[in-house]
Design a protein around this motif. Structure first.
Motif, PDB file in Angstrom:
ATOM      1  N   UNK A  71      26.460   6.603  15.859  1.00  0.00           N
ATOM      2  CA  UNK A  71      27.079   6.291  14.526  1.00  0.00           C
ATOM      3  C   UNK A  71      28.587   6.595  14.433  1.00  0.00           C
ATOM      4  N   UNK A  72      29.367   5.656  14.283  1.00  0.00           N
ATOM      5  CA  UNK A  72      30.872   5.671  13.909  1.00  0.00           C
ATOM      6  C   UNK A  72      30.979   4.965  12.641  1.00  0.00           C
ATOM      7  N   UNK A  73      31.465   5.961  11.785  1.00  0.00           N
ATOM      8  CA  UNK A  73      31.916   5.405  10.402  1.00  0.00           C
ATOM      9  C   UNK A  73      32.815   4.566  10.173  1.00  0.00           C
ATOM     10  N   UNK A 124      27.869  10.773  16.483  1.00  0.00           N
ATOM     11  CA  UNK A 124      26.784  10.804  17.278  1.00  0.00           C
ATOM     12  C   UNK A 124      26.514  12.079  18.002  1.00  0.00           C
ATOM     13  N   UNK A 125      25.235  12.765  17.632  1.00  0.00           N
ATOM     14  CA  UNK A 125      24.865  13.813  18.063  1.00  0.00           C
ATOM     15  C   UNK A 125      25.179  15.180  17.260  1.00  0.00           C
ATOM     16  N   UNK A 126      25.789  14.759  16.033  1.00  0.00           N
ATOM     17  CA  UNK A 126      26.229  15.874  15.235  1.00  0.00           C
ATOM     18  C   UNK A 126      24.988  16.626  14.471  1.00  0.00           C
ATOM     19  N   UNK A 127      24.934  17.879  14.384  1.00  0.00           N
ATOM     20  CA  UNK A 127      23.668  18.557  13.989  1.00  0.00           C
ATOM     21  C   UNK A 127      24.008  18.792  12.410  1.00  0.00           C
ATOM     22  N   UNK A 128      23.070  18.639  11.545  1.00  0.00           N
ATOM     23  CA  UNK A 128      23.560  18.956  10.015  1.00  0.00           C
ATOM     24  C   UNK A 128      22.112  19.595   9.362  1.00  0.00           C
ATOM     25  N   UNK A 129      22.203  19.811   8.296  1.00  0.00           N
ATOM     26  CA  UNK A 129      21.197  20.291   7.543  1.00  0.00           C
ATOM     27  C   UNK A 129      21.089  19.864   6.170  1.00  0.00           C
ATOM     28  N   UNK A 130      20.098  19.613   5.698  1.00  0.00           N
ATOM     29  CA  UNK A 130      19.561  19.488   4.108  1.00  0.00           C
ATOM     30  C   UNK A 130      18.792  20.555   3.589  1.00  0.00           C
ATOM     31  N   UNK A 131      19.002  21.671   4.085  1.00  0.00           N
ATOM     32  CA  UNK A 131      17.966  22.657   3.578  1.00  0.00           C
ATOM     33  C   UNK A 131      18.230  23.050   2.302  1.00  0.00           C
ATOM     34  N   UNK A 132      16.907  23.637   1.487  1.00  0.00           N
ATOM     35  CA  UNK A 132      17.254  24.182   0.100  1.00  0.00           C
ATOM     36  C   UNK A 132      17.922  25.555   0.199  1.00  0.00           C
TER      37      UNK A 132
END
Length: 377
Positions: free
Chosen positions: A375-377, A331-339
């Motif tokens: 979210x906890x996996x 939770x709170x994780x910052x991520x990207x799917x930038x090209x």
């Protein structure tokens, strides 16, 4: 890839081959001055000494798959030296501008050992010309840099025939930092022992109530540091491959571009630690606290992150291919799917990437950036 320019600008008689996110300190330059006078190794970088104080030099960079032929005619200075890239992203740069962006990455083979051959001519003429080098056209000084993957080896001085090489240089003020000890003649790996590793900082400073120890570029392969309190320490570009940091306290520690491949960090506290561009391939981070940690563009391929707490961690551009995130808190994780490489976060599997996307909110400012909801996996 081969690239040449007559407009590479140097300052303070130096330029660098430097890992991404590494700020070169004085170690590489000291090694050069007290050694072969041309190039020296520091943590995450090589420093090259010019005769030009300020101004332009002609430089050719040749990124290769293997060692070039021995072509030394007309070059009074030729030195081979080993470089270890922790991040797998090495750039050519001066002290001010960071170098030409069009040249790109000099270590496309990824993290590991490379051999670098530096050839130089015109250092004496440039030193004699002084400030005239600023506007000299063509430049008075020329360098050629070749780099290729190769195991570590001692420095080889093929030629040292200019006045800069023969002139007086500062005497060492004490033992030089042991950067790349594998490259020194007679080196042998230390025997395996169970005793904790002694840490000798290069510099210590007091900031408010904290004593900050600096270990930039330290060679601590296989070090035993379990349970150590290393809060606020500086390990930028250090090599801790296979080190044991089980349960260590690394709160707000500077671990930029560090090599922690295969390291044991089970239960370690890395709250707020800066691990940008770190190599954590195959590292054990089970039950580790990574709250607020900066892992942008970190390499976490095959890492064990079971039950790790990644609350509000930054994973933009991180590579988690094949990593185990079972039970990890995101939770709170910052991520990207930038090209735009290298900003894209690579999750362990496409299915998990889809699952995380379903539990994330896009940034209203930059739609390719996301923040994970609870979210906890």
């Amino acid at each position: 890839m081969r690239w040449t320019t007559d407009d590479f600008r140097v300052g303070y008689s130096q330029y660098y081959l430097c890992d991404y996110n590494v700020v070169p300190e004085g170690a590489g330059l000291s090694q050069a001055f007290q050694g072969n006078s041309l190039v020296g190794a520091g943590g995450g970088h090589l420093a090259v000494v010019c005769g030009t104080d300020y101004g332009r030099i002609r430089i050719t960079v040749d990124v290769r798959d293997d060692e070039p032929a021995a072509a030394f005619d007309g070059w009074p200075m030729v030195v081979d030296i080993s470089h270890h890239s922790n991040a797998g992203r090495t750039w050519l740069g001066d002290m001010d501008t960071g170098g030409p962006p069009e040249l790109g990455n000099l270590t496309p083979g990824g993290p590991g050992w490379y051999r670098v051959r530096v050839r130089a001519r015109g250092r004496d003429a440039a030193r004699a010309a002084g400030i005239a080098c600023v506007d000299a056209d063509p430049p008075l000084e020329e360098h050629a840099v070749s780099i290729w993957p190769a195991p570590p080896a001692p420095d080889v001085v093929h030629r040292a025939d200019d006045e800069v090489a023969r002139g007086p240089r500062p005497a060492p003020g004490g033992p030089l930092p042991a950067f790349y000890p594998e490259c020194r003649a007679g080196w042998a790996p230390p025997p395996a022992i169970d005793e904790p590793t002694e840490l000798v900082p290069q510099r210590v400073e007091k900031i408010i109530d904290w004593t900050v120890a600096h270990y930039p570029g330290a060679q601590l392969v296989g070090a035993r540091l379990a349970g150590r309190d290393l809060t606020f320490a500086d390990f930028m570009a250090a090599r801790l491959t296979g080190a044991d940091l089980t349960g260590a306290v690394l709160v707000k520690t500077n671990l930029i571009a560090i090599d922690l491949a295969g390291a044991r960090l089970s239960g370690a506290d890395l709250d707020g630690a800066d691990l940008a561009n770190a190599n954590l391939t195959g590292a054990r981070l089970d039950d580790a606290v990574l709250t607020g940690a900066h892992l942008s563009e970190a390499r976490l391929v095959g890492a064990i992150l079971t039950r790790a707490n990644l609350h509000r961690a930054g994973l933009v551009g991180a590579d988690l291919t094949g990593a185990d995130l079972t039970g990890a808190r995101l939770d709170g994780v910052r991520w990207s799917r930038s090209p735009d490489w290298p900003e894209t976060t690579r999750w362990p599997t496409p299915a998990l990437a889809q699952h995380i996307r379903a539990h994330s909110d896009a940034s209203p400012i930059k739609p390719t950036d996301f923040t994970v909801r609870a979210l906890t996996l």
